[in-house]
Design a protein around this motif. Structure first.
Motif, short mmCIF file in Angstrom:
data_model
loop_
_atom_site.label_atom_id
_atom_site.label_comp_id
_atom_site.label_asym_id
_atom_site.label_seq_id
_atom_site.Cartn_x
_atom_site.Cartn_y
_atom_site.Cartn_z
N SER A 1 9.61 -5.40 -9.29
CA SER A 1 9.85 -6.14 -8.05
C SER A 1 9.67 -5.23 -6.84
CB SER A 1 11.27 -6.72 -8.05
OG SER A 1 11.50 -7.55 -9.15
N LEU A 2 10.23 -4.01 -6.93
CA LEU A 2 10.11 -3.06 -5.83
C LEU A 2 8.65 -2.78 -5.49
CD1 LEU A 2 12.89 -0.42 -6.59
CD2 LEU A 2 12.53 -1.53 -4.38
N ILE A 3 7.85 -2.57 -6.52
CA ILE A 3 6.45 -2.20 -6.30
C ILE A 3 5.64 -3.40 -5.81
CG2 ILE A 3 4.33 -1.41 -7.41
CD1 ILE A 3 6.15 0.22 -9.32
N GLU A 4 5.72 -4.52 -6.54
CA GLU A 4 4.82 -5.64 -6.26
C GLU A 4 5.23 -6.42 -5.01
OE1 GLU A 4 3.60 -7.97 -9.62
OE2 GLU A 4 3.95 -6.30 -11.01
N ILE A 5 6.53 -6.61 -4.81
CA ILE A 5 6.97 -7.32 -3.60
C ILE A 5 7.07 -6.35 -2.43
CG2 ILE A 5 8.86 -8.63 -2.56
CD1 ILE A 5 9.35 -9.92 -5.27
N GLY A 6 7.47 -5.11 -2.73
CA GLY A 6 7.63 -4.11 -1.67
C GLY A 6 6.37 -3.85 -0.88
N THR A 7 5.22 -3.97 -1.51
CA THR A 7 3.96 -3.75 -0.80
C THR A 7 3.61 -4.89 0.16
OG1 THR A 7 2.75 -4.74 -2.65
CG2 THR A 7 2.99 -2.34 -2.65
N ARG A 8 4.34 -6.01 0.06
CA ARG A 8 3.97 -7.20 0.84
C ARG A 8 4.94 -7.51 1.97
NH1 ARG A 8 3.67 -12.05 -3.00
NH2 ARG A 8 3.03 -12.99 -1.01
N LEU B 1 6.84 3.71 -0.03
CA LEU B 1 6.06 2.63 0.58
C LEU B 1 6.31 2.51 2.08
CD1 LEU B 1 6.58 -0.14 -2.15
CD2 LEU B 1 4.51 1.21 -1.76
N ARG B 2 7.24 3.34 2.59
CA ARG B 2 7.61 3.34 4.01
C ARG B 2 8.18 1.99 4.45
NH1 ARG B 2 2.80 6.96 6.89
NH2 ARG B 2 3.15 8.84 5.64
N LYS B 3 9.04 1.46 3.61
CA LYS B 3 9.70 0.20 3.90
C LYS B 3 11.17 0.45 4.24
CE LYS B 3 5.94 -1.95 2.66
NZ LYS B 3 5.09 -2.68 3.62
N THR B 4 11.72 -0.40 5.09
CA THR B 4 13.15 -0.34 5.36
C THR B 4 13.89 -0.86 4.14
OG1 THR B 4 12.80 -0.71 7.73
CG2 THR B 4 15.00 -1.17 6.86
N LEU B 5 14.80 -0.04 3.61
CA LEU B 5 15.54 -0.40 2.40
C LEU B 5 17.00 -0.67 2.77
CD1 LEU B 5 15.79 -0.72 -0.68
CD2 LEU B 5 16.27 1.74 -0.80
N SER C 1 9.11 -9.84 7.63
CA SER C 1 9.14 -10.33 6.25
C SER C 1 10.12 -9.50 5.42
CB SER C 1 7.74 -10.27 5.63
OG SER C 1 7.22 -8.96 5.69
N ILE C 2 10.81 -10.17 4.51
CA ILE C 2 11.88 -9.55 3.73
C ILE C 2 11.70 -9.91 2.27
CG2 ILE C 2 14.39 -9.41 3.40
CD1 ILE C 2 14.53 -10.65 6.33
N GLY C 3 11.82 -8.92 1.40
CA GLY C 3 11.86 -9.15 -0.03
C GLY C 3 13.30 -9.04 -0.51
N ILE C 4 13.79 -10.05 -1.20
CA ILE C 4 15.16 -10.03 -1.73
C ILE C 4 15.07 -9.85 -3.24
CG2 ILE C 4 17.30 -11.33 -2.02
CD1 ILE C 4 16.79 -12.65 0.65
N ASP D 1 8.07 -6.16 5.07
CA ASP D 1 8.48 -5.08 5.98
C ASP D 1 9.79 -4.43 5.55
OD1 ASP D 1 6.31 -5.70 7.71
OD2 ASP D 1 7.46 -7.35 8.57
N ALA D 2 10.67 -5.23 4.94
CA ALA D 2 11.99 -4.72 4.54
C ALA D 2 12.34 -5.24 3.16
CB ALA D 2 13.06 -5.15 5.55
#
Length: 380
Positions: free
Chosen positions: A82-89, A110-114, A6-9, A91-92
């Protein structure tokens, strides 16, 4: 597919694209990744003019408020939320731009791939004052330092990042689709801007299709065009969010009845028609890497008259038969360039009809670019 599912843009105004070529490119990337099997969430600005859809072509949309009167501060808050709310949901996180680079550590927390698209050296834009430019450079440094992977949409930008920060970006430009020649349709113009029907004729106008802002030299293009003797019109299409700059443009335009400030158009069919039937395309952009509006002009087979920058020369290509002409961002230089090509414009356009689309197919087609994005996220 690897661990990233899953990816957040983040970092754009949202979907569906309405604001400009950058948002259109982001839409293509988001939808393309969704079709490739990734879950995709896109941050969107709350806007009374935009339908608040829960999803778009399989891409989930999440909305956050942004106040126009408080830009760019409000945009930074938008990116943080966006970083906080989408980042928690996801993988990247794929962050387009580094305006909120001071806060990219949130992704690491959050230990996400940035993955950060380094954009086009925003701190060079004339609209920013000294303090804003300093803050943007600091934001760039912090944001790119925090990134696990950096994407550059331009080879010029990639060289800058490598020389400045010692990191080697992945080069993934924007693309644009091939264009099917559209007929001239007065009815569409009537629905968009009724007053233009009697003013515009195909092949008889220069086109500027861009955000109306100082960075794109819109006022200088108007001043330069006003010095010419051409009988063609100058059609300027695009949004302007600065009331003071819009007043300046209106004041300049009303002095010459060949100049038409048409405002924004969000209908893709009308934009394609206006591009295809213009005699020449004026491109005043100075910074920003690979510019989507320039790609669209090439795809439409436009004769390009543009600012002489390394970004524009990279996109157009050196040593090719594509007819393109460059000017300095000064009214006199713009006027001389227009005067020099105006008599031969339609003959030059016949060459551009061949070489412009060929350049897009060679270097900026979405099929190849999306394969690069799929490979990027598969390997992260």
């Amino acid at each position: 597919m690897t661990g990233i599912k899953s990816i957040g843009i983040l970092g754009t105004r949202g979907l569906p694209a309405r604001y400009g070529g950058f948002e259109t490119a982001a839409e293509t990337i988001a939808v393309g990744l969704r079709k490739a099997g990734f879950g995709v969430i896109v941050a969107c600005e709350e806007d009374s003019r935009r339908l608040h859809l829960p999803s778009y072509q399989g891409v989930e949309l999440v909305y956050f408020p942004v106040k126009d009167s408080l830009r760019p501060l409000s945009e930074i808050v938008y990116d943080i939320r966006s970083l906080i709310e989408i980042g928690t949901r996801v993988d990247a996180i794929y962050m387009l731009g580094y305006g909120a680079g001071f806060f990219f550590w949130i992704a690491r927390f959050l230990r996400k791939t940035l993955i950060v698209n380094s954009d086009g050296m925003e701190w060079k834009r004339p609209k920013f004052g000294r303090i804003s430019r300093s803050l943007l450079r600091m934001s760039e440094r912090l944001g790119l330092t925090a990134a696990n992977v950096i994407v550059a949409d331009s080879k010029c930008v990639a060289r800058y990042v490598e020389q400045t920060y010692g990191k080697t970006p992945i080069f993934l430009p924007y693309g644009t689709p091939a264009i099917s020649p559209p007929p001239w349709d007065p009815d569409s113009i009537m629905k968009w801007r009724p007053g233009l029907v009697d003013l515009l004729r195909p092949d008889d106008y220069y086109l500027v299709l861009a955000r109306m802002e100082p960075d794109n030299n819109i006022d200088k293009i108007i001043l330069g065009f006003a010095q010419t003797r051409t009988t063609r019109k100058l059609l300027l299409v695009g949004p302007c969010i600065s009331p003071s700059y819009l007043l300046r443009l209106k004041d300049l335009a009303r002095k010459d009845d060949r100049i038409i400030l048409a405002g924004a158009v969000y209908d893709k069919g009308i934009k394609t028609m206006l591009r295809w039937h213009c005699a020449g395309y004026l491109h005043g952009h100075m910074v920003g890497g690979t510019n989507p509006s320039l790609l669209e002009a090439l795809s439409a087979g436009n004769v390009v008259l543009g600012t002489d920058t390394e970004f524009n020369r990279e996109v157009i290509g050196e040593g090719l038969e594509l007819p393109a002409f460059y000017f300095r961002p000064e009214p006199d230089s713009i006027a001389k360039t227009i005067e020099s090509v105006d008599p031969e414009l339609l003959a030059l356009r016949e060459k551009a009809r061949v070489w412009g689309p060929a350049r897009i197919k060679q270097a900026y087609n979405w099929s190849d670019i999306m394969r690069g994005y799929e490979l990027l996220f598969d390997r992260c």
